[in-house]
Design a protein around this motif. Structure first.
Motif, PDB file in Angstrom:
ATOM      1  N   ASP A  86      -1.291  -9.986 -10.415  1.00 29.97           N
ATOM      2  CA  ASP A  86      -1.060  -9.199  -9.201  1.00 29.97           C
ATOM      3  C   ASP A  86       0.235  -9.609  -8.506  1.00 29.97           C
ATOM      4  O   ASP A  86       0.950  -8.775  -7.964  1.00 29.97           O
ATOM      5  N   ILE A  87       0.546 -10.900  -8.525  1.00 38.86           N
ATOM      6  CA  ILE A  87       1.787 -11.367  -7.908  1.00 38.86           C
ATOM      7  C   ILE A  87       2.998 -10.847  -8.679  1.00 38.86           C
ATOM      8  O   ILE A  87       3.989 -10.406  -8.078  1.00 38.86           O
ATOM      9  N   LEU A  88       2.920 -10.864 -10.009  1.00 41.20           N
ATOM     10  CA  LEU A  88       4.027 -10.328 -10.804  1.00 41.20           C
ATOM     11  C   LEU A  88       4.213  -8.838 -10.557  1.00 41.20           C
ATOM     12  O   LEU A  88       5.347  -8.358 -10.453  1.00 41.20           O
ATOM     13  N   VAL A  89       3.109  -8.112 -10.434  1.00 40.96           N
ATOM     14  CA  VAL A  89       3.208  -6.690 -10.117  1.00 40.96           C
ATOM     15  C   VAL A  89       3.751  -6.507  -8.703  1.00 40.96           C
ATOM     16  O   VAL A  89       4.505  -5.581  -8.433  1.00 40.96           O
ATOM     17  N   GLY A  90       3.396  -7.407  -7.803  1.00 37.94           N
ATOM     18  CA  GLY A  90       3.938  -7.354  -6.438  1.00 37.94           C
ATOM     19  C   GLY A  90       5.432  -7.562  -6.400  1.00 37.94           C
ATOM     20  O   GLY A  90       6.149  -6.893  -5.648  1.00 37.94           O
ATOM     21  N   ILE A  91       5.938  -8.476  -7.228  1.00 34.47           N
ATOM     22  CA  ILE A  91       7.382  -8.680  -7.310  1.00 34.47           C
ATOM     23  C   ILE A  91       8.041  -7.431  -7.867  1.00 34.47           C
ATOM     24  O   ILE A  91       9.084  -6.991  -7.374  1.00 34.47           O
ATOM     25  N   GLY A  92       7.421  -6.832  -8.888  1.00 40.16           N
ATOM     26  CA  GLY A  92       7.939  -5.566  -9.421  1.00 40.16           C
ATOM     27  C   GLY A  92       7.908  -4.465  -8.383  1.00 40.16           C
ATOM     28  O   GLY A  92       8.839  -3.672  -8.262  1.00 40.16           O
ATOM     29  N   GLY A  93       6.828  -4.408  -7.604  1.00 39.67           N
ATOM     30  CA  GLY A  93       6.729  -3.429  -6.523  1.00 39.67           C
ATOM     31  C   GLY A  93       7.778  -3.654  -5.445  1.00 39.67           C
ATOM     32  O   GLY A  93       8.318  -2.703  -4.882  1.00 39.67           O
ATOM     33  N   ALA A  94       8.084  -4.923  -5.166  1.00 37.57           N
ATOM     34  CA  ALA A  94       9.130  -5.223  -4.188  1.00 37.57           C
ATOM     35  C   ALA A  94      10.486  -4.772  -4.688  1.00 37.57           C
ATOM     36  O   ALA A  94      11.294  -4.230  -3.927  1.00 37.57           O
ATOM     37  N   LEU A  95      10.744  -4.982  -5.975  1.00 37.34           N
ATOM     38  CA  LEU A  95      12.018  -4.520  -6.529  1.00 37.34           C
ATOM     39  C   LEU A  95      12.099  -3.004  -6.519  1.00 37.34           C
ATOM     40  O   LEU A  95      13.134  -2.429  -6.166  1.00 37.34           O
ATOM     41  N   VAL A  96      10.999  -2.343  -6.888  1.00 34.15           N
ATOM     42  CA  VAL A  96      10.975  -0.877  -6.866  1.00 34.15           C
ATOM     43  C   VAL A  96      11.181  -0.372  -5.442  1.00 34.15           C
ATOM     44  O   VAL A  96      11.975   0.531  -5.196  1.00 34.15           O
ATOM     45  N   ALA A  97      10.470  -0.960  -4.495  1.00 33.54           N
ATOM     46  CA  ALA A  97      10.575  -0.515  -3.105  1.00 33.54           C
ATOM     47  C   ALA A  97      11.967  -0.771  -2.532  1.00 33.54           C
ATOM     48  O   ALA A  97      12.482   0.045  -1.765  1.00 33.54           O
ATOM     49  N   SER A  98      12.586  -1.889  -2.917  1.00 35.64           N
ATOM     50  CA  SER A  98      13.906  -2.201  -2.357  1.00 35.64           C
ATOM     51  C   SER A  98      14.980  -1.237  -2.857  1.00 35.64           C
ATOM     52  O   SER A  98      15.988  -1.041  -2.190  1.00 35.64           O
ATOM     53  N   PHE A  99      14.780  -0.643  -4.023  1.00 34.04           N
ATOM     54  CA  PHE A  99      15.750   0.316  -4.535  1.00 34.04           C
ATOM     55  C   PHE A  99      15.373   1.754  -4.207  1.00 34.04           C
ATOM     56  O   PHE A  99      16.230   2.576  -3.927  1.00 34.04           O
ATOM     57  N   LEU A 100      14.079   2.075  -4.249  1.00 35.84           N
ATOM     58  CA  LEU A 100      13.641   3.461  -4.148  1.00 35.84           C
ATOM     59  C   LEU A 100      13.567   3.966  -2.706  1.00 35.84           C
ATOM     60  O   LEU A 100      14.054   5.051  -2.406  1.00 35.84           O
ATOM     61  N   PHE A 101      12.949   3.197  -1.811  1.00 34.37           N
ATOM     62  CA  PHE A 101      12.713   3.690  -0.455  1.00 34.37           C
ATOM     63  C   PHE A 101      13.992   3.985   0.322  1.00 34.37           C
ATOM     64  O   PHE A 101      14.058   4.998   1.012  1.00 34.37           O
ATOM     65  N   PRO A 102      15.036   3.147   0.254  1.00 36.00           N
ATOM     66  CA  PRO A 102      16.267   3.514   0.969  1.00 36.00           C
ATOM     67  C   PRO A 102      16.910   4.793   0.428  1.00 36.00           C
ATOM     68  O   PRO A 102      17.463   5.576   1.190  1.00 36.00           O
ATOM     69  N   LYS A 103      16.795   5.025  -0.876  1.00 36.11           N
ATOM     70  CA  LYS A 103      17.367   6.243  -1.436  1.00 36.11           C
ATOM     71  C   LYS A 103      16.586   7.478  -1.019  1.00 36.11           C
ATOM     72  O   LYS A 103      17.143   8.563  -0.928  1.00 36.11           O
ATOM     73  N   LEU A 104      15.292   7.323  -0.768  1.00 32.49           N
ATOM     74  CA  LEU A 104      14.471   8.432  -0.301  1.00 32.49           C
ATOM     75  C   LEU A 104      14.578   8.641   1.206  1.00 32.49           C
ATOM     76  O   LEU A 104      14.073   9.616   1.739  1.00 32.49           O
ATOM     77  N   GLY A 105      15.216   7.698   1.894  1.00 34.38           N
ATOM     78  CA  GLY A 105      15.375   7.809   3.333  1.00 34.38           C
ATOM     79  C   GLY A 105      14.140   7.385   4.112  1.00 34.38           C
ATOM     80  O   GLY A 105      13.996   7.727   5.274  1.00 34.38           O
ATOM     81  N   ILE A 106      13.251   6.631   3.469  1.00 29.45           N
ATOM     82  CA  ILE A 106      12.037   6.158   4.136  1.00 29.45           C
ATOM     83  C   ILE A 106      12.363   4.867   4.867  1.00 29.45           C
ATOM     84  O   ILE A 106      12.799   3.895   4.277  1.00 29.45           O
ATOM     85  N   ARG A 107      12.138   4.875   6.185  1.00 33.04           N
ATOM     86  CA  ARG A 107      12.413   3.700   7.003  1.00 33.04           C
ATOM     87  C   ARG A 107      11.249   3.468   7.949  1.00 33.04           C
ATOM     88  O   ARG A 107      10.836   4.376   8.653  1.00 33.04           O
ATOM     89  N   ILE A 108      10.748   2.250   7.968  1.00 32.69           N
ATOM     90  CA  ILE A 108       9.680   1.884   8.896  1.00 32.69           C
ATOM     91  C   ILE A 108      10.262   1.075  10.051  1.00 32.69           C
ATOM     92  O   ILE A 108       9.878   1.233  11.186  1.00 32.69           O
ATOM     93  N   GLY A 109      11.192   0.227   9.766  1.00 34.30           N
ATOM     94  CA  GLY A 109      11.807  -0.616  10.770  1.00 34.30           C
ATOM     95  C   GLY A 109      12.704  -1.623  10.098  1.00 34.30           C
ATOM     96  O   GLY A 109      13.133  -1.429   8.972  1.00 34.30           O
ATOM     97  N   THR A 110      12.951  -2.705  10.796  1.00 32.50           N
ATOM     98  CA  THR A 110      13.783  -3.754  10.228  1.00 32.50           C
ATOM     99  C   THR A 110      13.030  -5.066  10.279  1.00 32.50           C
ATOM    100  O   THR A 110      12.041  -5.209  11.001  1.00 32.50           O
TER     101      THR A 110
END
Length: 89
Positions: free
Chosen positions: A36-60
């Motif tokens: 689960d931790i390895l998948v979490g690291i993968g999810g963090a990498l996916v989120a760090s690249f994908l969400f800014p390109k989609l314009g999804i922002r929650i905060g800082t």
């Protein structure tokens, strides 16, 4: 895209926390804490690249990064479990 050493460490740390959180939220056959931790690291990498390109922002800040990464890790866990279980959660 250039990621500094500090940025990579933050992504890994946030991925560890997000993987643990996603493992608690998405229950099922399970990969264990390490998986689960390895998948979490993968999810963090996916989120760090994908969400800014989609314009999804929650905060800082670190809390918003954990939320982004947890969402990415949950999506990644669901996809992996779907593929691993041949169509079932």
């Amino acid at each position: 895209m250039y990621i500094s050493n500090e940025g990579l460490l933050v992504i890994l740390f946030v991925g560890l926390v997000a993987g643990w959180l996603a493992g608690k939220i998405v229950r099922g056959t399970g990969f264990g804490i390490i998986g689960d931790i390895l998948v979490g690291i993968g999810g963090a990498l996916v989120a760090s690249f994908l969400f800014p390109k989609l314009g999804i922002r929650i905060g800082t800040g670190l809390v918003s990064e954990i939320i982004y990464s947890a969402i990415g890790a949950i999506i990644l866990l669901l996809v992996v479990r779907l593929l691993r279980g041949r169509g079932r959660f």
